[in-house]
Design a protein around this motif. Structure first.
Motif: not given
Length: 325
Positions: A198, A200-201, A253, A262, A265, A308-310, A313-315
């Motif tokens: 996962t 995330d930010a 990332l 990713i 985005s 964007e991630l916040e 949602k997490p990818i």
């Protein structure tokens, strides 16, 4: 709905003894005497990609970039039909299967077999289904189940889906097919190596908010690295992507080009930032000012990715590979 049985976390292995221990557990997961039936249904341990491949597990290419860089949890799942049966009995079964059949197209006038084949491809280990892309799963579980299903049905169930009440027909018939899949999995359990990563930010947020000058130093090193060849003139977007890759371990990332979610985005953000216009501005800048400008753009890019991630949602990226014992 991945196997909810006890989970045992094992130490990273770095010795022959550890590998032998893991192989023994893997063998037990596939069956054994009555005394062995208490063996954990799911074994979790953290290993490197190289170590996993030594055990005969071919993980998907889309997470291959981690090799030698990051360790992540690998779940060894014994898929014996129990979780698939739980899914069929679960209240969410109808809604999830309706979504699957809708994505296939319930008005496509397909044969029952076609619907079943397409639907089973969309079931995952979360539903209790081993990957249908594996030849052994297809030949030993899915195809025999289809054969058994059609042997026991007659009329329209053998051919096209009826026009009236198509959805109800598919739900009811696929449930019958699902029970046959369950039986085949009980008779021949499949061992699957499952991993999920996962993005995330959290790391970007920590990096941007850090009181230390870690980000500043990292940006300096990354920009210098991309500017090693004074004769090369890279477009602004390519420079930013090169810096982005250099910062990977700090941002948590993957490199650009590794995970399409990713990439999408990042591309959208760079388009909003109008990197082409920035490229024109940098052409008339002195080298020192150009470096400062690139660092500023990189900060903006990271901030946008974090937001964007916040906001969404997490990818997550997962991989499921059958272990052939």
């Amino acid at each position: 709905m991945v196997a909810a049985a006890d989970t045992q976390t094992m130490k990273d292995y770095s010795s022959k003894e550890d590998e032998e221990e893991f192989m023994m557990l893997k063998k037990k997961a596939g069956g054994g005497t009555d005394v062995d039936q208490h063996v954990l249904k799911e074994v979790s341990r953290t290993v490197s990609l190289d170590a996993v491949r030594q055990l005969g597990v071919a993980l998907d290419d889309n997470i291959g970039y981690l090799n030698g860089r990051v360790d992540f949890p690998i779940l060894i799942l014994r898929m014996d039909g129990e979780d698939l049966l739980d899914f069929i009995k679960d209240p969410s079964y109808e809604s999830e299967m309706m979504t699957i059949f809708s994505s296939i197209g319930i008005h496509e006038k397909l044969y029952v077999k076609d619907y079943f084949m397409e639907a089973v491809k969309q079931l995952t280990v979360e539903h209790g289904m081993p990957p249908s892309s594996d030849a052994f799963v297809m030949n030993s579980i899915i195809q025999p189940s289809l054969k058994a299903y059609f042997k026991n049905v007659s009329g329209d169930s053998r051919g096209c889906v009826p026009d009236d009440d198509t959805t109800t027909f598919l739900l009811e018939e696929f449930e019958k097919f699902g029970h046959i899949l369950v039986q085949h999995l009980k008779e021949e359990p499949i061992i699957v190596a499952h991993t999920q990563i996962t993005f995330d930010a959290s790391k970007i947020k920590k990096l941007l908010s850090a009181k230390s000058n870690l980000l500043e130093k990292a940006l300096d090193m990354a920009v210098i690295e991309t500017q090693k060849d004074p004769n090369s003139v890279l477009p602004c977007k390519e420079i930013l992507l090169a810096v982005f890759d250099h910062l990977g371990p700090l941002t948590g990332l993957p490199p650009y080009g590794a995970i399409h979610q990713i990439d999408k985005s990042v591309d959208e953000i760079l388009m909003k930032m109008k990197a082409e216009e920035d490229e024109e501005k940098m052409k008339v800048m002195e080298n020192e000012d150009k470096v400062k400008y690139l660092k500023m753009l990189m900060r903006v890019l990271l901030e946008h990715i974090m937001l964007e991630l916040e906001a969404n949602k997490p990818i997550s990226v997962s991989s499921n590979s059958v272990i052939h014992t």
